[in-house]
Design an enzyme around this catalytic site. Structure first.
Site, PDB file in Angstrom:
ATOM      1  N   GLY A 130     -28.449 -14.436  65.625  1.00  0.00           N
ATOM      2  CA  GLY A 130     -28.808 -13.605  66.779  1.00  0.00           C
ATOM      3  C   GLY A 130     -28.797 -14.403  68.061  1.00  0.00           C
ATOM      4  O   GLY A 130     -28.100 -15.414  68.182  1.00  0.00           O
ATOM      5  N   ALA A 138     -32.614 -16.575  72.580  1.00  0.00           N
ATOM      6  CA  ALA A 138     -34.005 -16.258  72.924  1.00  0.00           C
ATOM      7  C   ALA A 138     -34.811 -15.976  71.659  1.00  0.00           C
ATOM      8  O   ALA A 138     -35.912 -16.517  71.479  1.00  0.00           O
ATOM      9  CB  ALA A 138     -34.037 -15.056  73.858  1.00  0.00           C
ATOM     10  N   GLY A 172     -33.907 -16.867  68.645  1.00  0.00           N
ATOM     11  CA  GLY A 172     -33.830 -18.095  67.845  1.00  0.00           C
ATOM     12  C   GLY A 172     -35.001 -19.027  68.149  1.00  0.00           C
ATOM     13  O   GLY A 172     -35.582 -19.639  67.246  1.00  0.00           O
ATOM     14  N   GLU A 185     -27.833 -19.313  63.669  1.00  0.00           N
ATOM     15  CA  GLU A 185     -26.449 -18.976  64.014  1.00  0.00           C
ATOM     16  C   GLU A 185     -26.509 -18.213  65.330  1.00  0.00           C
ATOM     17  O   GLU A 185     -26.810 -17.021  65.342  1.00  0.00           O
ATOM     18  CB  GLU A 185     -25.816 -18.119  62.906  1.00  0.00           C
ATOM     19  CG  GLU A 185     -25.737 -18.809  61.549  1.00  0.00           C
ATOM     20  CD  GLU A 185     -24.719 -19.938  61.504  1.00  0.00           C
ATOM     21  OE1 GLU A 185     -23.830 -19.980  62.374  1.00  0.00           O
ATOM     22  OE2 GLU A 185     -24.823 -20.779  60.604  1.00  0.00           O
ATOM     23  N   CYS A 232     -19.516 -13.016  67.975  1.00  0.00           N
ATOM     24  CA  CYS A 232     -20.140 -14.264  68.435  1.00  0.00           C
ATOM     25  C   CYS A 232     -19.099 -15.312  68.812  1.00  0.00           C
ATOM     26  O   CYS A 232     -19.304 -16.106  69.715  1.00  0.00           O
ATOM     27  CB  CYS A 232     -21.083 -14.807  67.372  1.00  0.00           C
ATOM     28  SG  CYS A 232     -20.267 -15.067  65.798  1.00  0.00           S
TER      29      CYS A 232
END
Ligand code: NAD
Length: 506
Positions: free
Chosen positions: A195, A198, A200, A217, A251
């Site tokens: 994700g 922030a 993380g 990740e 991503c």
């Protein structure tokens, strides 16, 4: 469509059951793991239609993108894990020095325990089930938490998972930030998160309470560097494909382009043809083009386009009611532009012109570490120069995205784009503790008793000689005596060889 969140009052029981299954060794036998991996394969294979439909409803994702970018990748990882599990899980016997020749030294591949896997919305099947392959293969129990924003997919996973996987070992929970904050109060043995940076940071903070290891990740701005000597027609096709795959909500999507004015002109000449070939005259009518996940993300992207000081040269059409944003190229973008502030995560392609490769490298290195890097050049020395002077999670040369689809290439970020890597064998490693085991026989006591007090220099000298190597370089203590020893050794060998020849070989 609504998504029913798991009641937080159920968390203690879910966690207790999974912890107890782990401590009772339910998930450790290799046959059990293989059976569950077969079941995970069947879950995807037998319900391909349901998954594709859910992904279409969440993201307007075309079946081809759902199969290539999500379902088939997980199925392949299941097959690889089943095929190689015996080898991956077998103990590794290691090389040892003289002192340990009598001991047996090996590394056990122990499952790490109960793991929590949290996914993002852009590849909502892949990002929870692909790490789950690794968790099952490693022998862990697991909770998966799909993104609540891709709610059709989250519902499908929650409904189907219990029909295929052992509920005593693998469970799906659903929820938003409130539920996650509550879930993170419990102790896990590993947290695998995909994700935003922030979130993380919040995950890492919560994990630090129990010193739980994390895999993060994350994302970042993945640059493209275009050299002037390339085939621009092919480059245009590849860039259009990569930036419009899932409407740029990937991503590892190429985020922005760095190139000279000349390369920019050559590229922009080829883009309209590439767009037309792939999506026809009206992209909004193309069945192959995905939509933005929700209005919040649409508004975020629309604002980026509104605020940019660059010029929109291709595309620019947006439709809020349809969550549609056309692939849009913006030129004359400077480093402080709105489009360069954060990961775009949508089909907007800014072009920043630079005078040379050195300037492109400086530009990249002034920003945070990207998840991917995409250099395009026919000159291997230039590619090497770029790779030697930049950092990124992964790289595809002369194309985009596809390094992430190779199961034998570790996938993950570095620096701000994440920590830890997975896919294929690496996914097994993430959820495995390498436990070192040394077995000492009793008959070696005569040798080993030299380590006991009272200490003696002679004993120390023997142990030191048995256990530690000597450097093969000069320093103030050995003054190059190793060289003299080597010369002496070679001299002795020559003498012995001479004597043997004289005596025995006529
Ligand atoms: P996000 O951080 O908003 O949400 C990710 C997950 O975290 C969701 O399941 C969400 O419910 C959960 N969550 C939200 N708040 C939480 C909290 N306080 N504690 C614990 N969990 C919480 O990210 P997103 O918007 O879903 O995803 C977009 C980002 O993910 C982009 O930056 C993208 O680059 C990145 N991404 C990275 C990869 C990769 O493999 N590196 C893949 C896909 C997406």
């Amino acid at each position: 469509m609504t998504l029913k969140y798991t009641d937080i009052s159920e968390f203690p029981q879910i966690i207790e059951e999974l912890q107890s299954s782990f401590s009772n060794n339910l998930t450790k036998p290799l046959n059990y793991r293989k059976k569950q991996l077969e079941q995970l394969y069947n879950l995807l294979d037998e319900n391909e239609h349901e998954f594709c439909e859910a992904l279409y409803n969440d993201l307007h994702k075309h079946k081809t993108e759902s199969l290539l970018g999500e379902i088939n990748m997980i199925k392949q990882d299941c097959l690889d894990a089943i095929k190689h599990l015996d080898e991956w899980a077998s103990p590794e016997y290691v090389e040892v020095g003289l002192a340990h020749k009598l001991n047996r030294c090996h590394v056990r591949k122990d499952p790490i325990g109960l793991v929590l896997i949290i996914g993002a919305w852009n590849y909502p099947v892949n990002l929870v089930l692909l790490p789950l392959v690794g968790a099952i293969a490693a022998g862990c129990t697991a909770i998966i938490k799909p993104s609540e924003l891709a709610m059709n997919t989250a519902n499908t996973i929650e409904a189907l998972l219990p029909k295929y996987l052992d509920q005593k070992a693998y469970k799906c929970v659903n929820g938003g930030e409130k539920e996650m904050k509550e879930l993170l109060k419990y102790k896990f043995d590993h947290i695998f998160f995909t994700g935003s940076s922030a979130t993380g940071k919040k995950i890492m903070l919560a994990a630090s309470n129990y010193l739980t290891p994390v895999t993060l990740e994350l994302g970042g701005k993945s640059p493209v560097i275009l050299d002037e000597n390339i085939n621009f027609s092919v480059a245009a096709k590849r860039l259009i494909w990569a930036k419009s795959f899932n409407s740029g909500q990937t991503c590892v999507a190429p985020d922005y382009i760095l190139c000279s004015k000349k390369a920019q002109k050559a590229l922009l000449q080829e883009i309209p043809k590439a767009l037309k070939d792939q999506f026809g005259d009206d992209i909004q009518k193309s069945p192959d083009y995905a939509r933005i996940i929700n209005q919040r993300h649409f508004d975020r992207l629309a604002k980026l386009l509104e605020k940019t000081k660059g010029n929109i040269v291709i595309g620019g059409k947006i439709d809020r009611g349809d969550l549609f944003i056309e692939p849009t190229f913006v030129e004359n973008v400077h480093k402080n532009d709105s489009l360069m502030e954060e990961e775009i995560f949508g089909p907007i392609f800014p072009i920043v012109t630079v005078d040379n490769i050195e300037e492109a490298i400086r530009f990249i290195n002034e920003k945070e570490c990207p998840l991917s890097l995409y250099p395009f050049s026919n000159n291997n020395n230039i590619i090497k120069y770029i790779l030697d002077n930049t950092r990124s999670g992964g790289v595809t040369v002369n194309d985009c995205l596809i390094h992430a689809s190779v199961p034998t290439l570790p996938f993950g970020g570095t620096g701000t784009s994440g920590m830890g890597a997975y896919h294929g064998r690496k996914s097994f490693d993430v959820f495995t503790h390498e436990r070192s085991v040394l077995t000492s026989p009793f008959f070696s006591e005569k040798l080993l008793e030299r380590r006991y007090a009272p200490y003696k220099e002679s004993n120390y000298n023997i142990l030191n000689w048995l256990m530690f190597s000597k450097p093969k370089f000069a320093n103030k203590r050995n003054r190059g005596e190793w060289k003299i020893k080597n010369i002496f050794g070679v001299f002795c060998i020559i003498i012995v060889a001479y004597v043997i020849k004289k005596k025995f070989i006529k």
